[in-house]
Design an enzyme around this catalytic site. Structure first.
Site, mmCIF file in Angstrom:
data_model
loop_
_atom_site.group_PDB
_atom_site.id
_atom_site.type_symbol
_atom_site.label_atom_id
_atom_site.label_comp_id
_atom_site.label_asym_id
_atom_site.label_seq_id
_atom_site.Cartn_x
_atom_site.Cartn_y
_atom_site.Cartn_z
ATOM 1 N N ASN A 3 -13.473 3.955 3.990
ATOM 2 C CA ASN A 3 -12.887 4.525 2.785
ATOM 3 C C ASN A 3 -13.904 5.422 2.080
ATOM 4 O OD1 ASN A 3 -10.524 3.133 3.248
ATOM 5 N ND2 ASN A 3 -11.150 1.379 2.019
ATOM 6 N N TYR A 16 -2.969 0.000 9.986
ATOM 7 C CA TYR A 16 -2.976 -0.633 8.665
ATOM 8 C C TYR A 16 -1.652 -0.395 7.951
ATOM 9 C CZ TYR A 16 -4.094 -1.359 3.729
ATOM 10 O OH TYR A 16 -4.065 -1.774 2.422
ATOM 11 N N SER A 45 0.825 -1.210 0.000
ATOM 12 C CA SER A 45 0.000 0.000 0.000
ATOM 13 C C SER A 45 0.857 1.256 0.000
ATOM 14 C CB SER A 45 -0.895 -0.017 1.243
ATOM 15 O OG SER A 45 -1.435 1.257 1.502
ATOM 16 N N ARG A 57 -9.434 13.995 10.882
ATOM 17 C CA ARG A 57 -9.488 12.644 11.446
ATOM 18 C C ARG A 57 -8.065 12.158 11.715
ATOM 19 N NH1 ARG A 57 -12.209 7.918 7.897
ATOM 20 N NH2 ARG A 57 -10.526 8.607 6.490
ATOM 21 N N PRO A 58 -7.785 11.687 12.922
ATOM 22 C CA PRO A 58 -6.433 11.192 13.221
ATOM 23 C C PRO A 58 -6.035 10.059 12.285
ATOM 24 C CG PRO A 58 -7.713 11.445 15.244
ATOM 25 C CD PRO A 58 -8.669 11.635 14.106
ATOM 26 N N GLY A 59 -4.781 10.076 11.841
ATOM 27 C CA GLY A 59 -4.277 9.013 10.991
ATOM 28 C C GLY A 59 -4.375 9.282 9.503
ATOM 29 N N ASP A 60 -5.023 10.389 9.121
ATOM 30 C CA ASP A 60 -5.144 10.708 7.703
ATOM 31 C C ASP A 60 -3.878 11.392 7.191
ATOM 32 O OD1 ASP A 60 -7.602 9.668 7.090
ATOM 33 O OD2 ASP A 60 -8.715 11.506 7.519
ATOM 34 N N LYS A 91 1.488 -3.116 6.608
ATOM 35 C CA LYS A 91 2.062 -3.186 5.266
ATOM 36 C C LYS A 91 3.579 -3.025 5.309
ATOM 37 C CE LYS A 91 -1.679 -4.034 3.044
ATOM 38 N NZ LYS A 91 -1.880 -5.390 2.477
ATOM 39 N N PHE A 95 -2.270 2.467 -4.553
ATOM 40 C CA PHE A 95 -2.655 3.750 -3.998
ATOM 41 C C PHE A 95 -4.111 3.619 -3.514
ATOM 42 C CE2 PHE A 95 1.463 4.696 -4.990
ATOM 43 C CZ PHE A 95 1.805 5.937 -4.461
ATOM 44 N N ASN A 96 -5.102 4.150 -4.124
ATOM 45 C CA ASN A 96 -6.457 4.020 -3.566
ATOM 46 C C ASN A 96 -7.394 3.328 -4.553
ATOM 47 O OD1 ASN A 96 -5.176 6.425 -2.063
ATOM 48 N ND2 ASN A 96 -6.961 5.929 -0.817
#
Length: 228
Positions: A88, A39, A14, A183-186, A43, A67-68
Site C-alpha cells: 500500500n 483481495y 472494501s 501494475r496489474p490489478g490497480d 471482499k 476506501f483507503n
C-alpha cells in the site's frame, strides 16, 4: 453467530468490490464490477456470505466499505506493522523516507486522471475506528432485522503524486521516487460519495491528507526509535 445468539455483524469490506467503476463518485448503489485482485474477490465473497446468512439469521448486518485507510494513532505509538513488505502507498512512502527502501516506484503516469497517476480516496484510521463505534450504535438502535451497506470515504480523489507531495509538505521530508510501468490489478480511479455515512451514522471524517501522512510518519519514527 447462530450458536451464540449474536445478532449484530459489522463487516470490514472494501471499495475494491466496485472494481473499475464507470461513474464517480461511487455510491452504495454502484454496481459491483469485476474484481481486479484476489483481495477484492475475497471482499465480494465475504459480502455475499453475509447477505445469504442474513436471509436466514434475521439479524442486524452492516457492510462498511472502506476506501483507503492510512495513518496512525495521533500519539505516534500505535500503527500498522505488516508481517510482510507492504504494497500500500502510505507505508511505502514512510519506509522510503526513513531509508528502509531506496526509492518509491509510482506505477504508471499515463492513466486518464488529473496527473496521470492512480486516484484513491484516503481516510484516517481514527476516522475508520470512529465509524465502527457509530456503526454498532446504529445497529443497536434498529428494531427490525436489516442488511445495510455504507461507504467510508472522504469524497475526495487524491492521486499518487498528490499523496507524495502531501507527505513532503506535512513532514518536510524529500521523497526519492521514480515513475515505473503500470501494475496489474490497480484500479484507475475511485472515490466515494460519503453522504449515506453521514445520514445513517452521523459520520464525517475529520483528518486531512496532510494529517494522515504526518501521523504515519510519526509512527515510522517511533518504530525506528524503538528498533522495530
Amino acid at each position: 453467530m447462530q450458536s451464540f445468539s449474536i445478532p449484530h455483524l459489522v463487516f470490514s469490506s472494501s471499495c475494491s468490490v466496485y472494481g473499475n467503476p464507470e461513474k464517480l463518485p461511487v455510491t452504495e448503489k454502484t454496481p459491483l464490477a469485476k474484481a481486479e485482485s484476489p483481495y477484492a474477490m475475497t471482499k465480494q465473497i465475504g459480502e455475499k456470505i453475509a447477505f445469504d446468512h442474513a436471509a436466514i439469521n434475521k439479524g442486524f448486518y452492516l457492510m462498511l466499505r472502506y476506501f483507503n485507510p492510512v495513518g496512525a494513532h495521533p500519539s505516534g505509538t500505535l500503527g500498522q506493522l505488516p508481517l510482510e513488505s507492504p504494497e500500500n502507498l502510505c507505508p511505502v512512502i514512510t519506509e522510503t523516507a526513513i531509508g528502509k527502501r531506496k526509492k518509491l516506484t509510482v506505477f504508471g503516469n499515463d492513466y486518464p486522471t488529473k496527473d496521470g497517476t492512480c486516484v484513491r480516496d484516503y481516510i484516517h484510521v481514527m476516522d475508520v475506528a470512529h465509524a465502527h463505534t457509530l456503526a454498532f450504535k446504529y445497529l443497536a438502535a434498529q428494531t427490525k432485522p436489516i442488511y445495510d451497506i455504507i461507504n467510508l470515504g472522504s469524497g475526495s480523489g487524491i492521486s499518487v503524486l498528490e499523496a507524495i507531495h502531501a507527505f513532503e509538505e506535512a513532514t518536510g521530508q524529500s521523497l526519492n521516487y521514480e515513475i515505473g510501468a503500470r501494475r496489474p490489478g490497480d484500479v484507475v480511479a475511485i472515490y466515494a460519495d460519503p453522504s449515506l455515512a453521514e445520514k445513517r451514522l452521523g459520520w464525517i471524517p475529520k483528518y486531512s491528507i496532510k494529517e494522515m501522512m504526518k501521523s504515519a510518519w510519526d509512527w515510522e519514527l517511533y518504530l525506528q526509535k524503538n528498533n522495530v
